[in-house]
Design an enzyme around this catalytic site. Structure first.
Site, PDB file in Angstrom:
ATOM      1  N   ASP A 100     -11.721 -51.464  22.905  1.00  0.00           N
ATOM      2  CA  ASP A 100     -11.997 -52.875  22.750  1.00  0.00           C
ATOM      3  C   ASP A 100     -13.463 -52.822  22.670  1.00  0.00           C
ATOM      4  OD1 ASP A 100     -12.396 -51.723  25.444  1.00  0.00           O
ATOM      5  OD2 ASP A 100     -12.677 -53.545  26.269  1.00  0.00           O
ATOM      6  N   GLU A 166     -12.091 -52.056  28.556  1.00  0.00           N
ATOM      7  CA  GLU A 166     -13.335 -51.406  29.222  1.00  0.00           C
ATOM      8  C   GLU A 166     -14.219 -52.682  29.235  1.00  0.00           C
ATOM      9  OE1 GLU A 166     -17.029 -49.385  30.104  1.00  0.00           O
ATOM     10  OE2 GLU A 166     -16.529 -50.585  28.376  1.00  0.00           O
TER      11      GLU A 166
END
Lengths: 478, 478
Positions: A100, A166
């Site tokens: 991400d 994250e």
């Protein structure tokens, strides 16, 4: 020299354009974990990674993590786990990365489209996620592919754990890591994470310490709704007035934290530690280059590195609920939420820090004699981490750096927080190494994020070479 | 009682649903002057107004104001001017209003769609622009229509001047008013502006004074781009740290302006003026109701009204460039722009205020010993205004209030700034009256803006009655 590195290196060079294409495809997927409407893209990115890994012959699973807490209409993106190799005679290395990315809008000030990888004449590859953390994640895939095409056997078993949240607090990952500690992760002999940066732009480093991060919100509310400042200015307590007062009492312009007791929690500087900073390959020019300005607080590199690695810092990120657009709006915001975070270091325990923060802010607010209402809470925390740099995991990486870059790496700590580091250490009981690919000028989390082509390609060689040295390194004490 | 008011009042009551429909159509046009993409809607609103006026038989023009300064791709919305009646034996009244509105998004916290007029059981008509200023503007159209349908002759000539940039600094209007002072506006015998609010919720008022407004931006910049607070926290001066320091030094939580010299510019309170505040129909409960909270600074209504009308105030509106969204972002913003404004009163001259503000902020910034860069500038200013409440224009309005509402109006001043008031006074040399339609709980500029049905319908009667008394009132001295 490890016998099989030359053909692998050569293959990496030959495949470099294809590796850049792989990164281009990944950057094109706007896998912004903080944005509801991009959640589908985060899933798309997971599928992309999984299918690339499957094509390379890995055993891949996309493990669901359930609904997103507090946003139950959203599924959390899966953890992509993969095993490549299952030879009991080989060491098993667990690698972690995240697929991400931070939000990015062209109008934030990007010179190029953030989700189109754009390579300039200097080999800088601009794009959101290029360095944080899609480049490093794909580095592991590149290593497998180059070994296959070079006909070189991978000298270790590889376990991959790639997450998709994250940049939004790694929601659900901690529980996943704990629950898999005796299952998927049980064979791991050591852990390698590539999600940080070189200290400068020329010399690689191995990282054995991280600061933690306690992120706070402080809300101040008064009127039931936003008010017209002409009509009500002067007759009501204004939440923004109180807010800037409170925020101004947290840290001074020289970076000194003003919350009493915080500095008492910090581990004292020993003579031995003090002597380490002078040797690090870093200059104030490196700092100025990364900042793009000469707004350094400290005059020396030693004091600068200590401020970054071993002392806490407090940053004020912004205010939610106030007028934040260009132009002029004559509003008295009814409720504002200030956001700030403290970077923590040994031996600051989160609960102790919270108590000091909460008590101080409440006491300072009481002094304002405002009729507004204050609340302060911890949004999230992640503990600091320090590992042993004398473990074979670090020795292997050090030799790999020497091999690929011709220099001894700096042994560094990091100012940023990667909470998963501590999670892996606790869940596996094994040594964790941070092996960065990108350089200090990569502008992760900012506009014009980039990864240099050299860092990506030589970085892929480094990851591969590391696995070869890992396979050869004798057991160490630490 | 003026002979022809009864049929007019009756007609207004009979047409009330059609008048509400007219407002519904106007609210449905999102004529947000601050937003580039809504500029077409601002034009649409001008066309709507013009065609409604034409249908009533007025001579209407839509006067272009050229390109928007600094945004030359945008045409400024036209001033809609109209003449209704041209009888040399009648007085001519110039009325002003604006047809643009503040921004509004459902997600800002509106209970209903902001651009759909929604009437609740209590007769509250919610919608952006309902009270500011579409309701009052349409009130004048309603007056004409009700006279026509009642067969009552309008006792004055009416000149209308409706602008479309009021919520964005009235760009271009000042020049227009000056250039038309001896043309379109030359016949005006007095001016009436309905763009402010009753002091409370029950009793109408006539307004003879306004505060001015000096709106400032202060920018602080350091690093060349946003930075990761983990990597750079503690090693660089942070613009947000400096910003909250500077903003915290402008005003204290009790609303006292901390900029030295500002209060010395304020006209002293005389005994005579001091004695006026006790008579005003206003209570602390009115204030609490408007605020939706008990966050009043002052304990008495007298001191509260003085704080609003005759003393300056300073409000901090927000910060551009910092993190302002929900959630957590660990960013060090590279450049932040604080926005604040000072409400000015007699005898504060804008240039004097500016100098005090600029000098103080620069001096305070110098004390911070920061390597960041500060700039401070005036975004826009509008002067305060005080008129004579003994003029026939006010006497007529006072009698109209007595007629429609059965009470003597309070003679008030206003905390907000309506710069056009001063422009009309200067351009026409005639008395200007502020005759509000909405009440103190209307939440102009905020979420859930509304106009009470009673204020709209009885307000329409008031505007009409005012014109009748204007026609009868002898010439006054003031």
């Amino acid at each position: 020299m490890a016998p099989q590195l030359e053909p692998f290196f050569k293959q990496v060079d030959e495949l470099s354009n294809s590796f850049i294409d792989r990164l281009r495809k990944a950057v094109a997927i706007p896998s912004i974990s903080a944005s509801d409407e991009n959640r589908k893209d985060v899933f798309r990115m997971a599928h992309f990674l999984a299918s690339e890994l499957e094509a390379l012959g890995a055993e891949v699973e996309q493990r669901p993590l359930g609904k997103q807490p507090g946003k139950e209409h959203l599924d959390l993106p899966p953890v992509v786990i993969a095993r490549y190799g299952n030879d009991k005679n080989k060491r098993t290395i667990l690698v972690y990365g995240h697929y991400d990315v931070q939000p990015a809008l062209k109008e934030d000030g990007w010179a190029t489209e953030p989700f189109e990888l754009t390579v300039d004449a200097q080999g800088r590859m601009f794009g959101r996620g290029s360095t944080d953390d899609k480049g490093p994640v794909l580095g592991w895939l590149n290593v497998i592919e180059a070994h296959q095409k070079a006909g070189v056997e991978l000298p270790v078993n590889l376990l991959c754990c790639f997450e998709g949240m994250e940049e939004y607090g790694s929601e659900g990952l901690e529980e996943f890591i704990q629950s898999e500690s005796k299952k998927f992760f049980k064979d791991a002999d050591a852990v390698c994470i590539s999600d940080n940066y070189w200290l400068g732009t020329e010399k690689p480093c191995l990282t054995y310490g991280l600061r933690g991060c306690n992120y706070y919100s402080v809300s101040i509310s008064g009127p039931a709704q936003d008010l017209h400042s002409g009509v009500f200015g002067g007759s009501t307590h204004e939440p923004m007035t109180d807010m800037v007062n409170i925020l101004s009492k947290l840290v001074d312009p020289q970076g000194n934290i003003l919350i009493p007791g915080i500095m008492d929690l910090v581990a004292p500087l020993t003579e031995e530690e003090n002597s380490l900073y002078g040797k690090i390959s870093y200059t104030m020019d490196n700092l100025h280059e990364s900042l793009g300005s000469k707004t350094n607080i400290h005059a020396t590199k030693e004091r600068t590195l200590m401020a970054r690695w071993r002392y806490p810092s407090l940053s004020i990120h912004g205010i939610e609920g106030a007028f934040s657009a260009p132009g002029a709006k004559t509003v008295i915001p009814a409720k504002v939420i200030g956001k700030f975070s403290i970077r923590t270091v040994p031996n600051m325990e989160s609960e102790d820090v919270n108590k000091l923060v909460f008590d101080y802010i409440k006491a300072e607010f009481a002094k304002l004699n405002s009729k507004n209402t204050l609340d302060v809470w911890l949004q999230h925390d992640g503990k600091w981490w320090v590992a042993s740099p004398k473990h074979w995991n670090f020795t292997a990486a050090s030799k790999a750096v020497k091999q690929v870059f011709g220099v001894e790496p700096d042994m560094t700590r990091e100012g940023g927080s990667i909470p998963v580091t501590l999670s892996f250490e606790q869940a596996t009981g094994k040594n964790v190494l941070l092996l960065p690919m990108g350089s200090s000028t990569d502008a992760a989390h900012s506009v014009n994020e980039k990864l240099d082509k050299k860092n990506y390609i030589e970085g892929t060689k480094l990851l591969g070479a590391y696995l070869h040295y890992v396979a050869e390194e004798p057991v160490s004490e630490a």
